[in-house]
Design a protein around this motif. Structure first.
Motif, PDB file in Angstrom:
ATOM      1  N   PHE A  61      24.209 -32.645 -43.037  1.00 15.93           N
ATOM      2  CA  PHE A  61      23.723 -31.268 -43.026  1.00 15.93           C
ATOM      3  C   PHE A  61      23.593 -31.332 -44.619  1.00 15.93           C
ATOM      4  O   PHE A  61      24.457 -31.338 -45.572  1.00 15.93           O
ATOM      5  N   PRO A  62      22.292 -30.877 -45.264  1.00 18.68           N
ATOM      6  CA  PRO A  62      22.195 -30.592 -46.647  1.00 18.68           C
ATOM      7  C   PRO A  62      22.840 -29.338 -46.892  1.00 18.68           C
ATOM      8  O   PRO A  62      22.082 -28.252 -47.013  1.00 18.68           O
ATOM      9  N   ARG A  63      24.153 -29.221 -47.274  1.00 19.15           N
ATOM     10  CA  ARG A  63      24.875 -28.102 -47.449  1.00 19.15           C
ATOM     11  C   ARG A  63      24.230 -27.241 -48.602  1.00 19.15           C
ATOM     12  O   ARG A  63      24.122 -25.980 -48.656  1.00 19.15           O
ATOM     13  N   GLU A  82      12.684 -21.829 -42.291  1.00 14.83           N
ATOM     14  CA  GLU A  82      12.617 -23.139 -41.717  1.00 14.83           C
ATOM     15  C   GLU A  82      13.851 -23.542 -40.818  1.00 14.83           C
ATOM     16  O   GLU A  82      13.602 -24.533 -39.697  1.00 14.83           O
ATOM     17  N   MET A  83      15.009 -23.299 -41.117  1.00 13.34           N
ATOM     18  CA  MET A  83      16.352 -23.313 -40.184  1.00 13.34           C
ATOM     19  C   MET A  83      16.099 -22.814 -38.962  1.00 13.34           C
ATOM     20  O   MET A  83      16.258 -23.831 -37.921  1.00 13.34           O
ATOM     21  N   LEU A  84      15.753 -21.593 -39.006  1.00 19.03           N
ATOM     22  CA  LEU A  84      15.528 -20.986 -37.480  1.00 19.03           C
ATOM     23  C   LEU A  84      14.295 -21.739 -36.786  1.00 19.03           C
ATOM     24  O   LEU A  84      14.550 -22.267 -35.534  1.00 19.03           O
ATOM     25  N   THR A 135       8.756 -31.506 -52.838  1.00 20.16           N
ATOM     26  CA  THR A 135       9.229 -32.746 -53.566  1.00 20.16           C
ATOM     27  C   THR A 135      10.755 -33.194 -52.619  1.00 20.16           C
ATOM     28  O   THR A 135      11.029 -32.828 -51.751  1.00 20.16           O
ATOM     29  N   ALA A 136      10.843 -34.455 -53.442  1.00 16.26           N
ATOM     30  CA  ALA A 136      11.885 -35.089 -52.516  1.00 16.26           C
ATOM     31  C   ALA A 136      13.300 -34.236 -52.542  1.00 16.26           C
ATOM     32  O   ALA A 136      14.003 -34.436 -51.449  1.00 16.26           O
ATOM     33  N   ASP A 137      13.616 -33.113 -53.397  1.00 15.02           N
ATOM     34  CA  ASP A 137      14.689 -32.456 -53.351  1.00 15.02           C
ATOM     35  C   ASP A 137      14.385 -31.016 -52.944  1.00 15.02           C
ATOM     36  O   ASP A 137      15.383 -30.260 -53.044  1.00 15.02           O
ATOM     37  N   SER A 138      13.161 -30.752 -52.338  1.00  8.36           N
ATOM     38  CA  SER A 138      12.747 -29.392 -51.659  1.00  8.36           C
ATOM     39  C   SER A 138      14.025 -29.099 -50.476  1.00  8.36           C
ATOM     40  O   SER A 138      14.018 -30.018 -49.840  1.00  8.36           O
ATOM     41  N   PRO A 139      14.465 -28.044 -50.644  1.00  8.58           N
ATOM     42  CA  PRO A 139      15.360 -27.536 -49.675  1.00  8.58           C
ATOM     43  C   PRO A 139      14.520 -27.664 -48.203  1.00  8.58           C
ATOM     44  O   PRO A 139      15.313 -28.030 -47.109  1.00  8.58           O
ATOM     45  N   THR A 140      13.418 -27.374 -48.116  1.00 13.80           N
ATOM     46  CA  THR A 140      12.588 -27.389 -46.796  1.00 13.80           C
ATOM     47  C   THR A 140      12.378 -28.884 -46.382  1.00 13.80           C
ATOM     48  O   THR A 140      12.825 -29.212 -45.101  1.00 13.80           O
ATOM     49  N   LEU A 141      12.136 -29.725 -47.203  1.00 16.57           N
ATOM     50  CA  LEU A 141      12.251 -31.174 -46.893  1.00 16.57           C
ATOM     51  C   LEU A 141      13.370 -31.765 -46.369  1.00 16.57           C
ATOM     52  O   LEU A 141      13.474 -32.398 -45.467  1.00 16.57           O
ATOM     53  N   LEU A 143      15.902 -30.042 -44.829  1.00 17.13           N
ATOM     54  CA  LEU A 143      16.051 -29.485 -43.644  1.00 17.13           C
ATOM     55  C   LEU A 143      15.199 -30.316 -42.292  1.00 17.13           C
ATOM     56  O   LEU A 143      15.810 -30.643 -41.260  1.00 17.13           O
ATOM     57  N   LYS A 144      14.100 -30.756 -42.898  1.00 18.18           N
ATOM     58  CA  LYS A 144      13.265 -31.527 -41.986  1.00 18.18           C
ATOM     59  C   LYS A 144      13.737 -32.744 -41.536  1.00 18.18           C
ATOM     60  O   LYS A 144      13.750 -33.268 -40.586  1.00 18.18           O
ATOM     61  N   ARG A 145      14.322 -33.480 -42.634  1.00 17.30           N
ATOM     62  CA  ARG A 145      14.921 -34.655 -42.278  1.00 17.30           C
ATOM     63  C   ARG A 145      16.254 -34.580 -41.646  1.00 17.30           C
ATOM     64  O   ARG A 145      16.463 -35.518 -40.847  1.00 17.30           O
ATOM     65  N   TYR A 146      16.967 -33.653 -41.915  1.00 15.50           N
ATOM     66  CA  TYR A 146      18.138 -33.363 -41.102  1.00 15.50           C
ATOM     67  C   TYR A 146      17.802 -33.256 -39.629  1.00 15.50           C
ATOM     68  O   TYR A 146      18.676 -33.762 -38.641  1.00 15.50           O
ATOM     69  N   PHE A 147      16.909 -32.374 -39.308  1.00 13.94           N
ATOM     70  CA  PHE A 147      16.586 -32.180 -37.991  1.00 13.94           C
ATOM     71  C   PHE A 147      16.017 -33.403 -37.164  1.00 13.94           C
ATOM     72  O   PHE A 147      16.060 -33.731 -36.117  1.00 13.94           O
ATOM     73  N   GLN A 148      15.100 -34.180 -38.115  1.00 14.18           N
ATOM     74  CA  GLN A 148      14.661 -35.527 -37.562  1.00 14.18           C
ATOM     75  C   GLN A 148      15.881 -36.315 -37.338  1.00 14.18           C
ATOM     76  O   GLN A 148      15.690 -37.080 -36.152  1.00 14.18           O
ATOM     77  N   ARG A 149      16.704 -36.754 -38.119  1.00 15.74           N
ATOM     78  CA  ARG A 149      18.082 -37.333 -37.912  1.00 15.74           C
ATOM     79  C   ARG A 149      18.611 -36.912 -36.748  1.00 15.74           C
ATOM     80  O   ARG A 149      18.952 -37.728 -35.871  1.00 15.74           O
ATOM     81  N   ILE A 150      18.498 -35.515 -36.056  1.00 15.81           N
ATOM     82  CA  ILE A 150      18.976 -35.127 -34.911  1.00 15.81           C
ATOM     83  C   ILE A 150      18.356 -35.663 -33.859  1.00 15.81           C
ATOM     84  O   ILE A 150      18.843 -36.068 -32.809  1.00 15.81           O
ATOM     85  N   ARG A 151      17.170 -35.376 -33.904  1.00 10.73           N
ATOM     86  CA  ARG A 151      16.114 -35.860 -32.772  1.00 10.73           C
ATOM     87  C   ARG A 151      16.035 -37.435 -32.501  1.00 10.73           C
ATOM     88  O   ARG A 151      16.069 -37.711 -31.523  1.00 10.73           O
ATOM     89  N   LEU A 152      16.226 -38.166 -33.664  1.00 10.00           N
ATOM     90  CA  LEU A 152      16.473 -39.629 -33.588  1.00 10.00           C
ATOM     91  C   LEU A 152      17.655 -39.770 -32.696  1.00 10.00           C
ATOM     92  O   LEU A 152      17.648 -40.583 -31.753  1.00 10.00           O
ATOM     93  N   TYR A 153      18.889 -39.199 -32.966  1.00 11.55           N
ATOM     94  CA  TYR A 153      19.927 -39.414 -32.479  1.00 11.55           C
ATOM     95  C   TYR A 153      20.149 -38.986 -30.934  1.00 11.55           C
ATOM     96  O   TYR A 153      20.255 -39.921 -29.895  1.00 11.55           O
ATOM     97  N   LEU A 154      19.413 -38.001 -30.538  1.00 13.17           N
ATOM     98  CA  LEU A 154      19.254 -37.626 -29.176  1.00 13.17           C
ATOM     99  C   LEU A 154      18.282 -38.577 -28.346  1.00 13.17           C
ATOM    100  O   LEU A 154      18.590 -39.123 -27.302  1.00 13.17           O
ATOM    101  N   ASP A 155      17.371 -39.100 -28.899  1.00 12.55           N
ATOM    102  CA  ASP A 155      16.713 -40.071 -28.512  1.00 12.55           C
ATOM    103  C   ASP A 155      17.406 -41.599 -28.267  1.00 12.55           C
ATOM    104  O   ASP A 155      17.306 -42.193 -27.129  1.00 12.55           O
TER     105      ASP A 155
END
Length: 195
Positions: A61-63, A82-84, A135-141, A143-155
């Motif tokens: 999680f990107p604290r 984005e989080m919601l 950008t690579a350090d964009s907070p929105t990006l 979060l997107k990567r974080y939730f993508q990791r969760i989706r990949l884990y579920l798969d």
């Protein structure tokens, strides 16, 4: 052109809103809705986490994205939205419906949807002020990567009961962190109102 008219109207209305140029406040019901969301996430537990220890995963999680003090108000609104939205999308699938009590899941969808709607005016304003380049350090990006990791884990775990239980716990932790963001928004509104 007809499609742009509602957006332009919203932008004009936002610029004359209650906080001057920011034009938006968190809805008064945002704190009760947040508490409701946390209670629902707690009630959705179906598997003892102890039974799922072997499936644990650090989703990284990107604290830094929930440390609202380092962001401008428009960035904070964007991160909160984005989080919601990511939580809503993750829990609004056929596979999540199979994992949990549908009544609780529908109540959770409703609470998240209401919170998202409450942020829409602020988000329109934020998108107008924010540089839309991710950008690579964009907070929105992040979060997107974080939730993508969760989706990949579920798969990877084939959407097992334990996988969903660990994701529920992770979502609860992530959602809890939005309280800091919401507090940051309220304090920024207060700072602007007093100046």
């Amino acid at each position: 052109m007809a499609q742009l008219l509602p957006l332009l109207t919203a932008l004009v209305l936002c610029s004359y809103g209650p906080v001057g140029s920011l034009g938006c406040d968190l809805p008064h019901n945002s704190a009760p809705l947040s508490r409701t969301t946390l209670v629902l996430l707690d009630q959705m537990r179906r598997v003892s986490p102890v039974l799922c220890l072997k499936d644990r995963r650090d989703f990284q999680f990107p604290r830094e994205v929930v440390n609202g003090s380092q962001f401008q108000k428009n960035q904070t609104v964007s991160v909160l939205h984005e989080m919601l939205q990511q939580i809503f999308n993750l829990l609004h699938t056929a596979r999540s419906s199979a994992a949990w009590n549908n009544t609780l899941l529908e109540e959770l969808h409703t609470a998240l949807h209401q919170q998202l709607q409450g942020l829409e005016t602020c988000l329109v304003q934020a998108m107008g002020e924010e540089d839309s380049v991710l950008t690579a350090d964009s907070p929105t990006l992040m979060l997107k990567r974080y939730f993508q990791r969760i989706r990949l884990y579920l798969d990877e775990k084939k959407h097992s009961g334990c996988a969903w239980e660990l994701v529920r716990m992770e979502i609860r932790r992530a959602f809890s962190s939005t309280a800091d963001l919401q507090e940051s928004l309220r304090s920024k509104d207060g700072d602007l109102a007093s100046s």
